[in-house]
Design a protein around this motif. Sequence first.
Motif: not given
Length: 344
Positions: A128-131, A285-287, A292-293
Amino acid sequence: MAGPDDMVVVRRGGLYCVPGDFYIDPWRPVARAVITHAHSDHARIGHGHYLAAEPGVGILRARLGAIAVDGLAYGQTVEHNGVRISLHPAGHVLGSAQVRMEYRGEVWVASGDYKVEADATCTPFEPVRCHTFITESTFGLPIYRWAPQQDIYADINAWWARNAAQGRASVLLGYAFGKAQRMLSGLDPSLGPIVCHGAVEALNRVYRAAGVVLPDTRMVSDVARDTLRRAIVLAPPSAAGSPWTRRFGDYSDAFASGWMLVRGARRRRGVDRGFVLSDHADWPGLLAAIEATGAQRIIVTHGSIPVMVRWLRQNGYDAGAFETEYGGEEAGDAEPAAQEAADA
């Protein structure tokens, strides 16, 4: 690391959305709670009203009883005090969700717990894209790198087959909610009967009611003693060494957890085998999820916080941490395993 204009801060009750006047996975009773998933460190009894992803409502009710809860479809939005809220798949367990909050053009996402490898028991993780991204870091050390789950399933089935050939039951320990159902989805029913502890079977029924396809399972009382010697038995960690397990006679036992990657964890559990299977993201996976956000500001919660924050800052992120009370159901070996990993 909270600033005066931050959308989410830490209060006594938990993570608090300031303009929305609600909490995310609060650890003390509050009026309005948005719940990422039904593990006990994130979903607690006593809140006035619960909001959760629709696939997880049945699990919440099964674990918490008669609560006032609304289910929100993934991607559907609601508005509260000017904050647009939507829930997005976290890929952790059935009904797990990331919380997206948008207010005056600013977007924050709280991940809850997540993993990026898709499995058959829950909706796959969705970036999910976010700031600003609030992320877990349960396995936030570079040593934690998971093998493909199909390889782990193959190892479990091979262990079961060898035990069955020797006339020994296979007792596979894992958390009753999420881990047990994921392991169940990877078992080969042709090898023998699959027996479940009552705590596991109760949640299997909720999963099946939500449309998740699982192999047939039986209760121990429904299986003849001779047949039990070919069975695999799924049970929670609390069943280890209990009178309930003694009915299986000369059995082999194993524990499934991400902590099994660290040598001492299996020794501390006192089991014959350890299978490295986690419902949390590993280090890569965390990175990958963070990247991806598209967020430049990252707030790290439970897990290996200092290592993750340091790595993020070294790689150009504005990174800090929130102190939370999360880390319950898969954290039994967390502290000693993390220390052993750090010393490696």
